[in-house]
Design an enzyme around this catalytic site. Sequence first.
Site, PDB file in Angstrom:
ATOM      1  N   GLY A   1       0.818  -1.202   0.000  1.00  0.00           N
ATOM      2  CA  GLY A   1       0.000   0.000   0.000  1.00  0.00           C
ATOM      3  C   GLY A   1       0.851   1.252   0.000  1.00  0.00           C
ATOM      4  O   GLY A   1       1.944   1.283   0.554  1.00  0.00           O
ATOM      5  N   ARG A   2       0.281   2.347  -0.637  1.00  0.00           N
ATOM      6  CA  ARG A   2       1.087   3.560  -0.720  1.00  0.00           C
ATOM      7  C   ARG A   2       0.240   4.830  -0.849  1.00  0.00           C
ATOM      8  O   ARG A   2       0.450   5.807  -0.158  1.00  0.00           O
ATOM      9  CB  ARG A   2       2.044   3.468  -1.903  1.00  0.00           C
ATOM     10  CG  ARG A   2       2.793   4.758  -2.190  1.00  0.00           C
ATOM     11  CD  ARG A   2       3.831   4.587  -3.262  1.00  0.00           C
ATOM     12  NE  ARG A   2       4.417   5.858  -3.622  1.00  0.00           N
ATOM     13  CZ  ARG A   2       5.341   6.484  -2.911  1.00  0.00           C
ATOM     14  NH1 ARG A   2       5.776   5.951  -1.789  1.00  0.00           N
ATOM     15  NH2 ARG A   2       5.830   7.653  -3.294  1.00  0.00           N
TER      16      ARG A   2
ATOM     17  N   PHE B   1      -5.622   4.612  -1.808  1.00  0.00           N
ATOM     18  CA  PHE B   1      -6.800   4.137  -2.553  1.00  0.00           C
ATOM     19  C   PHE B   1      -7.110   2.699  -2.143  1.00  0.00           C
ATOM     20  O   PHE B   1      -8.073   2.443  -1.463  1.00  0.00           O
ATOM     21  CB  PHE B   1      -6.552   4.248  -4.059  1.00  0.00           C
ATOM     22  CG  PHE B   1      -6.529   5.673  -4.552  1.00  0.00           C
ATOM     23  CD1 PHE B   1      -7.704   6.352  -4.782  1.00  0.00           C
ATOM     24  CD2 PHE B   1      -5.332   6.344  -4.773  1.00  0.00           C
ATOM     25  CE1 PHE B   1      -7.696   7.653  -5.236  1.00  0.00           C
ATOM     26  CE2 PHE B   1      -5.319   7.640  -5.225  1.00  0.00           C
ATOM     27  CZ  PHE B   1      -6.502   8.316  -5.460  1.00  0.00           C
TER      28      PHE B   1
ATOM     29  N   LYS C   1       0.076  -0.704 -10.449  1.00  0.00           N
ATOM     30  CA  LYS C   1       1.262  -1.342  -9.881  1.00  0.00           C
ATOM     31  C   LYS C   1       1.770  -2.515 -10.726  1.00  0.00           C
ATOM     32  O   LYS C   1       2.091  -3.578 -10.226  1.00  0.00           O
ATOM     33  CB  LYS C   1       0.983  -1.829  -8.452  1.00  0.00           C
ATOM     34  CG  LYS C   1       0.569  -0.701  -7.516  1.00  0.00           C
ATOM     35  CD  LYS C   1       0.234  -1.191  -6.123  1.00  0.00           C
ATOM     36  CE  LYS C   1      -0.228  -0.030  -5.248  1.00  0.00           C
ATOM     37  NZ  LYS C   1      -0.619  -0.464  -3.898  1.00  0.00           N
TER      38      LYS C   1
ATOM     39  N   ASP D   1      55.625 -19.190 -47.952  1.00  0.00           N
ATOM     40  CA  ASP D   1      56.962 -19.612 -47.530  1.00  0.00           C
ATOM     41  C   ASP D   1      56.938 -21.080 -47.134  1.00  0.00           C
ATOM     42  O   ASP D   1      55.928 -21.591 -46.637  1.00  0.00           O
ATOM     43  CB  ASP D   1      57.433 -18.767 -46.346  1.00  0.00           C
ATOM     44  CG  ASP D   1      57.609 -17.301 -46.717  1.00  0.00           C
ATOM     45  OD1 ASP D   1      57.720 -17.014 -47.921  1.00  0.00           O
ATOM     46  OD2 ASP D   1      57.618 -16.456 -45.798  1.00  0.00           O
TER      47      ASP D   1
ATOM     48  N   ASP E   1      57.868 -22.655 -44.619  1.00  0.00           N
ATOM     49  CA  ASP E   1      58.129 -22.798 -43.187  1.00  0.00           C
ATOM     50  C   ASP E   1      56.814 -23.113 -42.482  1.00  0.00           C
ATOM     51  O   ASP E   1      55.772 -23.298 -43.105  1.00  0.00           O
ATOM     52  CB  ASP E   1      58.783 -21.530 -42.615  1.00  0.00           C
ATOM     53  CG  ASP E   1      57.939 -20.283 -42.817  1.00  0.00           C
ATOM     54  OD1 ASP E   1      56.794 -20.396 -43.311  1.00  0.00           O
ATOM     55  OD2 ASP E   1      58.421 -19.180 -42.499  1.00  0.00           O
TER      56      ASP E   1
ATOM     57  N   TYR F   1      64.990   4.250 -27.437  1.00  0.00           N
ATOM     58  CA  TYR F   1      65.272   5.149 -26.316  1.00  0.00           C
ATOM     59  C   TYR F   1      65.790   4.426 -25.077  1.00  0.00           C
ATOM     60  O   TYR F   1      66.418   5.038 -24.225  1.00  0.00           O
ATOM     61  CB  TYR F   1      64.010   5.941 -25.933  1.00  0.00           C
ATOM     62  CG  TYR F   1      63.507   6.846 -27.019  1.00  0.00           C
ATOM     63  CD1 TYR F   1      64.361   7.719 -27.684  1.00  0.00           C
ATOM     64  CD2 TYR F   1      62.165   6.833 -27.386  1.00  0.00           C
ATOM     65  CE1 TYR F   1      63.894   8.549 -28.680  1.00  0.00           C
ATOM     66  CE2 TYR F   1      61.690   7.663 -28.389  1.00  0.00           C
ATOM     67  CZ  TYR F   1      62.562   8.519 -29.041  1.00  0.00           C
ATOM     68  OH  TYR F   1      62.103   9.330 -30.023  1.00  0.00           O
TER      69      TYR F   1
END
Length: 1521
Positions: free
Chosen positions: A233-234, A237, A448, A609, A611, A861
């Site tokens: 319920g909320r 109603f 709901k 190739d 290989d 680097y």
Amino acid sequence: MSDSENDYSDESSGSEYESPVKKGKSAPKKPAAAGSKKKASATRKPAAKKATTTTTSTTKKSTTSKKSESDNDDFSGDDKSSSSDNENVFKNIASSAKKGKSIEEIYQKKELLDQILLRPDTYIGSTERQEEELWVWEDKRMVHRKVSFVPGIYKIFDEILVNAADNKQREGNMKFIKVVIDREKGFISVTNDGAGIPIQVHSEHKIYIPELIFGNLLTSSHYDDSEKRLTGGRNGFGAKLANIFSTKFIVECADSKSKKLYKQTFTNNMRSKEDPKITSYQNKTDYTKITFYPELDRFGMVEFDDDLVALLSKRVYDIAGCNPTLKVSLNDEELGIRSFEKYINLYFPDEENAPKVYYEKVSDRWELAVTLSKESQFNQVSFVNSICTVKGGTHVTHALSNIVTAIQEQVNKKNKGSADIKPAFIKNHLSVFVNCLIENPHFDSQTKETLTSKISSFGSRCEPSEKFIKRVLDSKSGIVASILEFAQFKDQSALKRSTSSGGKKGKVSIPKLDDANLAGGTKSEDCTLILTEGDSAKSLATAGISVVGKDHYGAFPLKGKLLNVRDQSTKVINNDEINNIVTILGLKYGKVYETLSDLRYGHLMIMTDQDHDGSHIKGLIINMVHHFWPTLLRMPGFLVEFITPIVKVFKNNQKPISFYTMPEFLKWRETNDKGWDVKYYKGLGTSTPGEGKEYFSDLERHKIDFEWDEGANDNIELAFSKSRADDRKKWMAEHIEGTFLEQFGVKKLTYSDFINKELVLFSIADCERSIPNIVDGLKTSHRKTLYSCFKRNLKKEIKVAQLIGYVSEHSAYHHGEASLYSTIVGMAQEFVGSNNINLLNPAGSYGTRIAGGKDCSSARYIHTRLNDIARAVYHADDDPILSCVVDDGKKVQPKFYIPVIPMILVNGCVGIGTGWSSTIPNYNPRDLIQNMRLAIDGKPLKPIKPWYRGFLGSIEANQGSKVQGGQYLSKGIWKKLSDNRFEITELPIGFWTQDYRELLDELETPGTRKKKKEEKEKKAASRKGTKAKPTTTKRSKRVDDDDDNEKVTEATVKSYTNYSSESTIHFIIDTIQPVDEINIEKVFKLVSTINETNMVVFDEEGRIQRFATTTALQEHFFPLRIKHYQMRKDFLSERLSEEYSRLSNKARFILAVVNKELVISNVKKVDLINKLKEMKFDRIINKNSNKSARDKIKKKKNAFDEEDAAISSDEEKDGAQEEQDDDTKGYDYLLSLPLWSLTLERVKKLIEERDSKKKEWDILLSTPIQEIYKRDLDALEKALDDQDAYDESLKNQTESLKKRTKTKALPRAKKISAKVVKDTKEAPLTKLVKPTVKIPTTTDSNVSGSKRKKSDDTTSTSTSTTTSSNTKPIESFFAKEDKKPTPAVKKSTLVSLDSDSDFDDDVVVSSKPKAPPKKTSKVIELSDESDQESDQESDQGSDPESPPKRSKAPPKKPTTIATKKATTSKSKVIDDKSSDDEVIKAPTNRPTRSRVPPPKSLSFLDSDSDDDDLYDNEESSSDSD
């Protein structure tokens, strides 16, 4: 005017409210209207959306469309056209005005009760009959069928039923709910015990509480939102709606406290009420009973029909399932449902093909069950506080999130070839049951049907256990298999559509395709397409085609290896390589070819190739054709391979001999090695165009046709199907070493022979590259790198780029530089989570734990060298006993090194090969040292657990794990600082800082990752010139169909601060919720798993083995290590014996010569040899040809004078004369001694060395190998101490520098004056126009001043001088001023520098008188030179056409540019201090600048090594690098 203002415009005139139902009764055509409604519903049925369990909706789209008919039937208003609420409001007003309605009649105000009756849809749903596919209770089970019902009457029943269930949450002692549905009398009653309603008068409203809450709208006990409730319920109603839509509504309440029984009856839609009857009540049990008689006429009903009763009965069973502790009865029959799991079983009662349902009670507030959806459409049955949410909502999305994510990961893992499966696609294959309790739930409406509450407000979380998720993922559930099956079907359909317009075409335009002239025409069957491995191979094929002609031969180069197309439909669509091949050949997906006339080419020739990788490419092409067009492989002659020699041998003027397989060449070399020059053809690029023409001139000899055989289907699938990984393991294990495919002279080759004799070699080689060896813990690339470093004796730093070249040259590394770069970098990294012992030293930026090493610098680097600990791990004394690999005809790295401890456990590994993968964690080398000592002493080994250098967190055994093998939990470190703040000071292993920052961003702002991914895809698409594919699917309006189902759905982090460095972790996090309410380790991912379940390695015999435990692995390593210690001792003993004998014989020889006992001058060599034999000098032939390079260097270091060097160098010359006989070779060590070494001093020194060797030999013989092993372990432990000290020094250095350095920001930038701001605005950079004025000539200087006067568009500057006061800023060249140039200085010191060189040590300084200043035009060019371009060295000074690059000159050096004499036009270069990006372009006739020569290029020391030596040390202690 809003729509709401017209809500009552269709009413008949009059202010008094009349019931629409009464009007409906008086209407004579009411039954016909109902019939027409059914008919209308039937006609709309095909367009209705398919109903599922999810859509047990009481309000459908049809409701709106039916409203006009409903209004017409229920009301006798004249204006039927204006009855729809969606009609235009102005039309309604105009229509009403025409009918004579006043404004008051048009605009009306209704009481709330009247409005509810007039517009019931908002409160209880439709009052019209509709049909839907729903679950109902029928035949003692839940049945899914079509139901005809009125949603409104269903809803008012549900309100009373949920009210009763709510009492259970308010009153824990409630025991029963009794429901009666009386079809004959047309009433429904619901009774529940528990805490009753107080029977007393409300002090404010002056009526009894039962009357207040059941007979007055907007009354509720749920208005206090600060109170956490688990009820349905909320809004106030609820039960009043049942009262309003009933002809009679009876309330009966028993209150044991006041000992009163309350009874009251409401009638006439709650408008009328009787006075309450209050009697005495002596029972101790409270109860509340509601009995109501729905107004059936209002709902278009006569009685409770079968469908309605079945639907209402289902809701009673729902209540029983959601509240298993209650005794729920229906019509005096107890239902007997004692759990939600049993309730779920009502949906699958003893069906033969019923799907397996997986149920878990996650917590007291969450129950969850998942099963496979038969209809491949998402189904859900969910409840919130006993309310049936027929449309789902956020609770369903939340409950499924973890499950869907787990399924998604599993499916995408197994479906790697296709596009990622979206959550919505996964959900379509699931049926889910959810029962939960939510605090103060919010719904989409009073009906709901959908929960809309935010997850953060649920008051609890649904987090299914790992065990439950694993059960869902299990193959028995069928969920993953079903999703995969549908995904593959979808992909195949898309693939077929993608090439629907393909097929045979006359001409195609594809880059790099050399199309045959007749391809696609009437003679296309005679054409051959040659697929080559790369562009270089295509050039060879093109050269060959020039011999056979371009009419019938075309060539197309492959970029690399093709995609394995099995289970890769989506990737195939997007794969340009495969699409190009399909287009060139004229193929169509899904077509079964019976003839080759439909293709652009009748033959497909593979030229790769010779290989292992070339074999793999052949296999991938075969796999592609077999997967999509298997009939083509059955056609003889369609698929052909072109073979080329892999080795050629040459001798003088003889005809070269070609070999097409290595085993074939090795067999020949056993008897024909001498005098032949060998050339290895590893790639097609090795062959010259001339050789290519020779190959094609004898095409029949160099091509082999593939032939279909009985086992071809199975063998091709074995090699390439993902589902047959275990079969591939067996396939490789059963291969017999030495088996090879005879190619030369063979005309046909079956597919089975190719797979089992050639392709298998690639699979084995692939595993060797990817999976380490148990002995040394190294993969092939790591071993080659370490071998090269040992060979070079790399004690001084060199650039990684140089080392890459050295490794490629000296270890026969045949793969790309990028792969070798990552190998070298990986061997040197030392951040947390990388190496426990880094064998190479990282000098430079090698990556950090910020990005897991991905932030390392370029190879040009960074520098490296051997780490000091490397030789403590791999002892140099073991090198001579190692067996080496022969590659390209020379010995390279050993088959494996033999470390002191099992290095496979020290640094771990991750590798994926063919059929096999390997994952081994890191372990503490000190634990391994201790275990090796225990093994030496014959004691049992202690168990060890993973350990990572520098890791501060904990690693604990996962006691709850049911994984076969060991599993550990790696945990980070966190500490609570306050209620909403905590800090993290360590992350689990493998979680990098940058990744963690992204996680925190996601927790702070959900969707961040997704947004970044979309941006990344858009950028990638823009670079390719294509549109980015949408990453999200179309969203449904339904909450539970939301596709955005990510792990993070709501923000958890309020903010965070990052104090982490490159090596440490430190985050301070502020949370939205209190820290104590958050599962920190789970939400913030501070726990990860480390498994010991996949420890796969090669053993010493080259066989793949899986070890279940680290103890088993150590036990396998130890006897092998002991065996090699014995081998080392034997070798060293033999070598010391040889050296002792050598020194003794040398001393005797020199003494005999000095004493004239032996005459060596003017004597025949044969007589001298006989004399040596007579004097019993030992013949010494160097048996240990594979001597340690370490000994060579040592002897060279100890050579203090020329005589020492000469004596020691004679060992290196042993065996130099290959043509000598064995007798001569045996005495070379004596006869090669220099004459000036034959002295008594040398004899004395040799005797001393001999005695020293004897002592060393005796010590070695008396030392047990166990003692030698312990010494090596001690040495390694000492090296580890040094490593720990180094780590500690780095940490202390950081702390020390932090203490010395005050933490403060840089000074703020100073403000600029208003004048500068004004000037800047007047001359913004965006408005600059690049001046382009021709360079003045000598003739121009003689023009009169009036002609040389500067115009408004001309830029002028004064002559640049060495005086700083005369230097103008760059702005002066853009200023629109007409000022006279400043007179130049008469004399100027001119300095010439090379702006591109860092070595401007030689500066040419000249002092020349300057001519009067002349106006000289300048060309100023803005440059966007990149960093990479600036790194390149170029001589711009010598190129008059190219502008010089600006570079900062060395400090304290003038930078004025030299000019020519006054007779020539002067070139002026502006020293621009305003921008580093502006480059001044010098005039064409500028003078030549002095250039400093660059330093001499560095080069490796020349290597003239014996092939017999393991290493030829090319870098001594005085390494020039």
